[in-house]
Design an enzyme around this catalytic site. Structure first.
Site, PDB file in Angstrom:
ATOM      1  N   LYS A  51     -16.233  15.690  12.605  1.00 20.96           N
ATOM      2  CA  LYS A  51     -17.093  15.568  13.424  1.00 20.96           C
ATOM      3  C   LYS A  51     -17.427  16.828  14.158  1.00 20.96           C
ATOM      4  O   LYS A  51     -16.639  17.237  14.867  1.00 20.96           O
ATOM      5  CB  LYS A  51     -16.793  14.492  14.286  1.00 20.96           C
ATOM      6  CG  LYS A  51     -18.027  13.940  15.199  1.00 20.96           C
ATOM      7  CD  LYS A  51     -17.814  12.462  15.691  1.00 20.96           C
ATOM      8  CE  LYS A  51     -18.994  11.670  16.117  1.00 20.96           C
ATOM      9  NZ  LYS A  51     -18.762  10.489  16.724  1.00 20.96           N
ATOM     10  N   THR A  70       0.834  -1.231  -0.004  1.00 24.24           N
ATOM     11  CA  THR A  70       0.021   0.034   0.006  1.00 24.24           C
ATOM     12  C   THR A  70       0.871   1.165  -0.108  1.00 24.24           C
ATOM     13  O   THR A  70       2.001   1.143   0.413  1.00 24.24           O
ATOM     14  CB  THR A  70      -0.951   0.035   1.352  1.00 24.24           C
ATOM     15  OG1 THR A  70       0.129   0.303   2.325  1.00 24.24           O
ATOM     16  CG2 THR A  70      -1.832  -1.251   1.295  1.00 24.24           C
ATOM     17  N   TRP A 108     -21.472  13.758  11.769  1.00 21.73           N
ATOM     18  CA  TRP A 108     -20.397  13.506  10.847  1.00 21.73           C
ATOM     19  C   TRP A 108     -20.576  14.664   9.655  1.00 21.73           C
ATOM     20  O   TRP A 108     -21.758  14.590   9.192  1.00 21.73           O
ATOM     21  CB  TRP A 108     -20.440  12.288  10.413  1.00 21.73           C
ATOM     22  CG  TRP A 108     -19.659  11.269  11.422  1.00 21.73           C
ATOM     23  CD1 TRP A 108     -19.096  11.612  12.400  1.00 21.73           C
ATOM     24  CD2 TRP A 108     -19.473   9.930  11.148  1.00 21.73           C
ATOM     25  NE1 TRP A 108     -18.873  10.610  13.273  1.00 21.73           N
ATOM     26  CE2 TRP A 108     -18.834   9.484  12.470  1.00 21.73           C
ATOM     27  CE3 TRP A 108     -19.918   8.939  10.387  1.00 21.73           C
ATOM     28  CZ2 TRP A 108     -18.425   8.042  12.522  1.00 21.73           C
ATOM     29  CZ3 TRP A 108     -19.579   7.723  10.462  1.00 21.73           C
ATOM     30  CH2 TRP A 108     -18.909   7.101  11.540  1.00 21.73           C
ATOM     31  N   GLU A 165      -5.628  -3.856  -1.015  1.00 22.20           N
ATOM     32  CA  GLU A 165      -5.983  -5.156  -0.445  1.00 22.20           C
ATOM     33  C   GLU A 165      -7.277  -5.682  -1.092  1.00 22.20           C
ATOM     34  O   GLU A 165      -7.608  -6.855  -0.612  1.00 22.20           O
ATOM     35  CB  GLU A 165      -6.464  -4.599   0.849  1.00 22.20           C
ATOM     36  CG  GLU A 165      -5.421  -4.068   2.106  1.00 22.20           C
ATOM     37  CD  GLU A 165      -4.976  -2.574   1.929  1.00 22.20           C
ATOM     38  OE1 GLU A 165      -5.536  -1.920   1.058  1.00 22.20           O
ATOM     39  OE2 GLU A 165      -4.874  -1.921   2.788  1.00 22.20           O
TER      40      GLU A 165
END
Ligand code: ADP
Length: 536
Positions: free
Chosen positions: A435, A180, A440, A326
């Protein structure tokens, strides 16, 4: 009762040998560093990739040994894509955009035995060669210069007449590995099995995912050193289509020239590439004759709706897709389901800008603290996935087990909603969520709206500490060259589109936004830059 079907291993060897047998005349075009085009056919590719496999075996390659590549997208890299795994080795593509020290760390961590490197990238290799111990290094001469003293030539190496022995491979054997890029921490290795890459190729070829076919002219702009160019070289060779590999020339004009010259029908890359292409097209709309309806897969970061609309005006068809290292990476693609085609075209954009529905065998769910989020298109939860090409762990790495749930789902670190039709919409990365007063805010949604403003080139929305609300959004803006806009104008532009508490409290204008090696906005760096921001 047991089936009477044979146990037939799903390996890249089959894809490779079949392509050699059936598609010998299909073309592979590669752009070289001097911008000239190298052309040959599958039959040449097949022969040379086998020669590479044979030479590696003669050099001592054992099943499971890692062979690293440090290369752009071109024919020799494609030879490595098949020659290494079909000889039993593991193709490990090093990301040349990483810092040299990180490349060294990754090559050591993977235990790479051999390296194949572009001659043009030797200066990069020399920056980390003191850190690594490859047994042998093979240099691909692409620039026309002789291979420097002290290095072996890839061409001499594969000319050695060693015949490749095709090992009987278990489909679960490792075929490739990628790390990654480390947007969220240190690089982590993912090992792909033959089986995973084969199933992934089959899924990618499906009409309702990427829909690749033999008649396509496929140009992966996404680098072959990043998640295997999204698996496109494997899928492309499986279907036997023409491959157009852009080498190191990824600027908009070079790509557009290549699309035109090679009649490209399918291309793929990250949004930053498409933004550049769009600008070039808008500047000189008549300069290029592209294949009408050319499909452009956009992934790696969100495709703004304004971009999808703009390409529609050029009759270029953006397909939004989501995935990760992944997940090999195909996860979701945003085709419009047949039943939704009755919707007015305007309303279809609401689906096309989502990341889409999962491919067959990819299972997704959004998890909240209370459990599975309802599929209402509104409730945000952590996106979790599982499937035959989803990683079950990282290579030789302790302390990352929390990336998988107890019942075996991979926690993507992305926050998403899923709607009643099953379309996934990524709203943020867990680490980038804002937040405000316990609610959110999706930074991604606000960014994509900002990109729609005619003066805005790039936009990042980040959470900054706030005395009353804990955190409030700040919009960091890069204007298009020669254009300007005020905070008040941007605020007025966003107001009809969002709930009031989603609107940024401030706007900051900058020259550029820091990016990762793969072109993603580096929000951690940006947050650091704006740590001491004073709200006006
Ligand atoms: P890294 O994790 O180092 O950035 P990856 O290439 O594996 O490397 O990135 C996967 C991540 O990229 C996803 O988890 C997601 O956050 C982001 N991503 C990929 N495709 C999209 C998309 N279409 N829209 C929004 N985000 C995306």
């Amino acid at each position: 009762m047991h089936s009477t079907m044979m146990q037939f291993p799903l390996t890249l060897t089959h894809i490779f040998e079949r392509a050699g047998q059936l598609f010998g005349a299909s073309e592979i075009v590669s752009r070289l560093p001097d911008k000239s085009l190298h052309r040959y056919r599958y039959r040449d590719f097949h022969e040379r990739a086998r020669a590479l496999g044979g030479a590696l075996q003669a050099a001592g390659l054992q099943t499971g040994d890692r062979v690293a590549t440090l290369m752009w997208n071109h024919y020799a890299h494609l030879e490595a894509y098949f020659g290494i795994p079909c000889a039993g080795g593991v193709l490990h593509t090093l990301n040349l955009r990483l810092h040299a020290d990180d490349i060294g760390y990754i090559a050591n961590h993977a235990g790479d035995r051999f390296l194949i490197v572009d001659d043009a990238l030797l200066p990069l290799y020399e920056k980390f060669r003191h850190l690594v111990k490859f047994e042998r290094v093979f240099v691909v001469p692409l620039t026309g210069q002789p291979v420097p003293a002290g290095y072996e030539s890839y061409e001499d190496f594969i000319r050695g007449n060693a015949v490749m022995q095709t090992p009987a491979l278990d489909e679960r054997a490792a075929a490739g590995m990628c790390y990654t890029s480390g947007t969220t921490g240190r690089p982590k290795g993912v090992v792909y099995s033959h089986r995973a890459l084969v199933l992934h190729s089959m899924a990618c070829a499906m009409g309702d995912t990427l829909g690749l076919k033999q008649s396509d002219s496929l140009c992966p702009v996404v680098p072959m050193f990043h998640v295997n160019a999204w698996g496109l070289p494997f899928t492309g060779v499986m279907v036997g289509c023409k491959l157009v590999l852009p080498g190191p020339h990824l600027d908009a004009v070079s790509l557009l020239d290549l699309y035109q010259a090679e009649a490209v029908t399918f291309t793929a890359g990250v949004p930053t590439i498409w933004m550049g292409i769009l600008q070039a097209l808008e500047k000189a709309p008549a300069q290029w004759k592209l294949t009408p309806g050319m499909r452009m897969v956009v992934g790696g970061a969100a495709a703004p709706e304004s971009m999808i609309r703009a390409f529609d005006r050029f009759n270029l068809n953006v397909l939004h897709a989501w995935g990760m290292t992944e997940t090999t990476p195909l996860g979701t693609t945003a085709h419009i389901k047949h039943a939704l085609k009755n919707l007015p075209v305007e309303d279809q954009y609401a689906y096309r800008r989502k990341q889409g529905v999962p491919a067959p065998f990819v299972e997704v769910r959004a998890m909240t603290d209370e459990g599975n989020a309802p599929r209402d298109g509104v409730t945000m939860g952590e996106l979790q996935v599982r499937g035959p090409w989803v990683a079950a762990g990282y290579y030789n790495l302790d302390g990352e087990d929390d990336k998988w749930t107890a019942d075996g789902w991979f926690r993507t670190g992305d926050v998403a909603t899923i709607d009643a039709e099953g379309y996934v919409r990524i709203t943020d990365r867990t680490k980038d969520l804002i937040k405000s007063g316990g609610e959110w805010i999706s930074s991604l949604e606000v960014e994509n709206a900002l990109i729609g403003h005619p003066a805005v080139q790039e936009a990042a929305v980040i959470g900054i500490a706030h005395p009353k609300w804990d955190e409030r959004p700040l919009a960091v803006i890069v204007c298009k060259s020669g254009k300007s806009v005020t905070s008040a104008e941007l605020h007025a532009y966003l107001t009809p589109q969002f709930a009031k508490f989603w609107l940024p409290d401030d706007y900051s204008f900058v020259m550029e936004i820091p990016r990762t090696s793969t072109g993603k906005m580096l929000k951690s760096k940006l947050r650091e830059q704006f740590r001491d921001w004073q709200w006006s």
